[in-house]
Enzyme design. Sequence first.
Site, short mmCIF file in Angstrom:
data_model
loop_
_atom_site.label_atom_id
_atom_site.label_comp_id
_atom_site.label_asym_id
_atom_site.label_seq_id
_atom_site.Cartn_x
_atom_site.Cartn_y
_atom_site.Cartn_z
CG LEU A 162 89.25 -136.30 -8.89
CD1 LEU A 162 89.81 -137.42 -8.02
CD2 LEU A 162 87.95 -136.74 -9.55
CG ASP A 163 84.45 -131.08 -6.88
OD1 ASP A 163 84.92 -130.46 -7.85
OD2 ASP A 163 83.24 -131.36 -6.75
CE LYS A 164 89.77 -128.66 1.39
NZ LYS A 164 89.50 -127.47 2.24
CB THR A 177 85.70 -135.66 -5.12
OG1 THR A 177 84.45 -134.97 -5.06
CG2 THR A 177 85.50 -136.97 -5.87
NE ARG A 215 79.68 -131.43 -4.59
CZ ARG A 215 80.39 -130.41 -4.15
NH1 ARG A 215 81.55 -130.10 -4.75
NH2 ARG A 215 79.97 -129.71 -3.12
#
Length: 341
Positions: free
Chosen positions: A139-141, A143, A250
């Site tokens: 997961l992105d930082k 998110t 995104r």
Amino acid sequence: MTTRIHQLAPGAPAQRLDRLLASAWPDLSRSRLQALIRGGHVTLAGQPVRDPSLKAAGSAEIALAEPPPAPAEPVPERIPLQVVYEDEDLVVLDKPAGLVVHPGAGNESGTLVNALLAHCGASLSGIGGVARPGIVHRLDKDTSGLLVAAKNDAAHRALAAQFADHGRTGPLERAYLAFCWGAPEPRRGTIEAAIARHNSNREKMAVVPEEKGRHAVTHYAVEELFGDPADPAASLVRCELETGRTHQIRVHLAFVKHPLLGDEVYGAGFRTKAALLPEQAGSALAALQRQALHAALLQFEHPRTGRIMRFESPLPPELEKLRAALRMCAPAHRPERKLSS
């Protein structure tokens, strides 16, 4: 040091040593066994062998002196984790926004991997011979939401295979809740557009022609409209991934002109829209300081038991506050168009 013994059956056909041992000890990957053979940790009939392709036959004994997992390079750090489920094979976490998953340039410490090394400790049997958690998806930082990590080689391989398949033939399911500007049309649909690294900004991804990028598919359904249903200020969208590309949701939502609220990378051109929100909604968005994206559902098959594991995570407080504030963009509307879950 752990010693494993495998006795060849008399009259058995000759096999490559690495393949034979992979069948005998399925908890060790073939690449790991090849490394152990080349490292001199395997003997055949008492003699060291270093060639993984050596044909083994007859009734000889094969011995593997398995070294303990090498210490992981990242340092264990006592960072609080919200553990949803854990057993000897895996751990499921509800990751907060702001926590980086992997150490890297500029983030050598304070990551999820550092936290898992401290949390799991001796229960990590080693991924590829290294005492580390097996991260099979990220997961992105910024998110939040559900993430699973393996604690041993066998679990890592099985989970990685499920994530590589993206639920096409198995039970894997992932769903995200996204707050985006406006609302996609139609209210339920699929975004299919290849993704590759941005030409001029290497920290960004971009939609590109199919032959120049990696195939990417996102299924979406609008769950709630905020404001005038004919021209909503924002919407809550449920997204399900058929592929798993970097920044996929995104990038895809920005591509259809409905970027995520709070996304400074892909939605910077929509900053002025915040001024059109009611004061409370604008304040909640300003306080968010991250993209409004949450990994709300994770389902997979347990690598050891075969049981279907399903986990759901509610919106974290900061996103619940944003939703409550956006509902002040009256009149609100909640279409009954959810994806299957």
